[in-house]
Design a protein around this motif. Sequence first.
Motif, PDB file in Angstrom:
ATOM      1  N   GLY A 253      56.491 -16.522  88.622  1.00 48.69           N
ATOM      2  CA  GLY A 253      56.738 -16.538  90.048  1.00 48.69           C
ATOM      3  C   GLY A 253      55.512 -16.129  90.828  1.00 48.69           C
TER       4      GLY A 253
ATOM      5  N   GLN B  17      57.421  -8.802  92.685  1.00 41.45           N
ATOM      6  CA  GLN B  17      58.610  -8.423  93.433  1.00 41.45           C
ATOM      7  C   GLN B  17      59.636  -9.557  93.497  1.00 41.45           C
ATOM      8  OE1 GLN B  17      55.391  -7.928  94.726  1.00 41.45           O
ATOM      9  NE2 GLN B  17      55.415  -5.855  93.905  1.00 41.45           N
ATOM     10  N   SER B  18      59.192 -10.766  93.743  1.00 37.23           N
ATOM     11  CA  SER B  18      60.143 -11.875  93.868  1.00 37.23           C
ATOM     12  C   SER B  18      60.266 -12.691  92.588  1.00 37.23           C
ATOM     13  CB  SER B  18      59.752 -12.787  95.036  1.00 37.23           C
ATOM     14  OG  SER B  18      58.484 -13.356  94.812  1.00 37.23           O
TER      15      SER B  18
ATOM     16  N   ASN C  22      68.586 -10.834  84.744  1.00 40.88           N
ATOM     17  CA  ASN C  22      68.709 -11.622  85.976  1.00 40.88           C
ATOM     18  C   ASN C  22      69.685 -12.780  85.811  1.00 40.88           C
ATOM     19  OD1 ASN C  22      66.873 -10.791  88.287  1.00 40.88           O
ATOM     20  ND2 ASN C  22      65.488 -10.638  86.549  1.00 40.88           N
TER      21      ASN C  22
ATOM     22  N   ASP D 152      70.386 -14.335  91.509  1.00 44.00           N
ATOM     23  CA  ASP D 152      70.246 -14.435  92.953  1.00 44.00           C
ATOM     24  C   ASP D 152      69.895 -15.891  93.257  1.00 44.00           C
ATOM     25  OD1 ASP D 152      69.557 -14.428  95.606  1.00 44.00           O
ATOM     26  OD2 ASP D 152      67.949 -12.932  95.403  1.00 44.00           O
TER      27      ASP D 152
ATOM     28  N   LYS E 191      69.510 -17.390  95.903  1.00 47.17           N
ATOM     29  CA  LYS E 191      68.603 -17.587  97.030  1.00 47.17           C
ATOM     30  C   LYS E 191      67.147 -17.388  96.620  1.00 47.17           C
ATOM     31  CE  LYS E 191      72.039 -16.216 100.390  1.00 47.17           C
ATOM     32  NZ  LYS E 191      72.486 -15.210 101.331  1.00 47.17           N
ATOM     33  N   ASN E 192      66.924 -16.859  95.435  1.00 43.29           N
ATOM     34  CA  ASN E 192      65.572 -16.621  94.931  1.00 43.29           C
ATOM     35  C   ASN E 192      65.058 -17.906  94.284  1.00 43.29           C
ATOM     36  OD1 ASN E 192      63.377 -16.028  93.189  1.00 43.29           O
ATOM     37  ND2 ASN E 192      64.008 -13.903  93.058  1.00 43.29           N
TER      38      ASN E 192
ATOM     39  N   GLN F 243      66.241 -19.948  90.845  1.00 43.03           N
ATOM     40  CA  GLN F 243      66.706 -21.324  90.943  1.00 43.03           C
ATOM     41  C   GLN F 243      65.906 -22.226  89.999  1.00 43.03           C
ATOM     42  OE1 GLN F 243      69.544 -22.134  92.873  1.00 43.03           O
ATOM     43  NE2 GLN F 243      69.341 -23.730  91.342  1.00 43.03           N
TER      44      GLN F 243
END
Length: 101
Positions: A47, A51-52, A75, A80, A82-83, A87
């Motif tokens: 990524g 953090q993200s 995870n 999540d 929206k991440n 996705q």
Amino acid sequence: MSFMEQMNVSDEQKISFDFSRFRLPQYVGEFRPLLYKHGDRFCTVLGPDPQSGIFGCGDTPEDALINWNDELRENLRHPDLKNPVMQFVLDTINTKAKDVW
């Protein structure tokens, strides 16, 4: 499969790692996250940033990759949606599952 932005680190920080040479957890071999040195620790991320993205670290490259795999599995339990990184991971896993059928 979707595109995902990957963190940028200096060439001096990047660790060259032969993913095919070691027996590693499934997701490590599948996603081959960026492996780099930060201080005296080895870190790995999939990524744009720790953090993200999905992040792991350890005292050795192998420890960092195993920690990263554990973080990814955690995870996946409660993704999540929206991440964009999650996705991307879910799209990749679903695409590979469809290829099997």
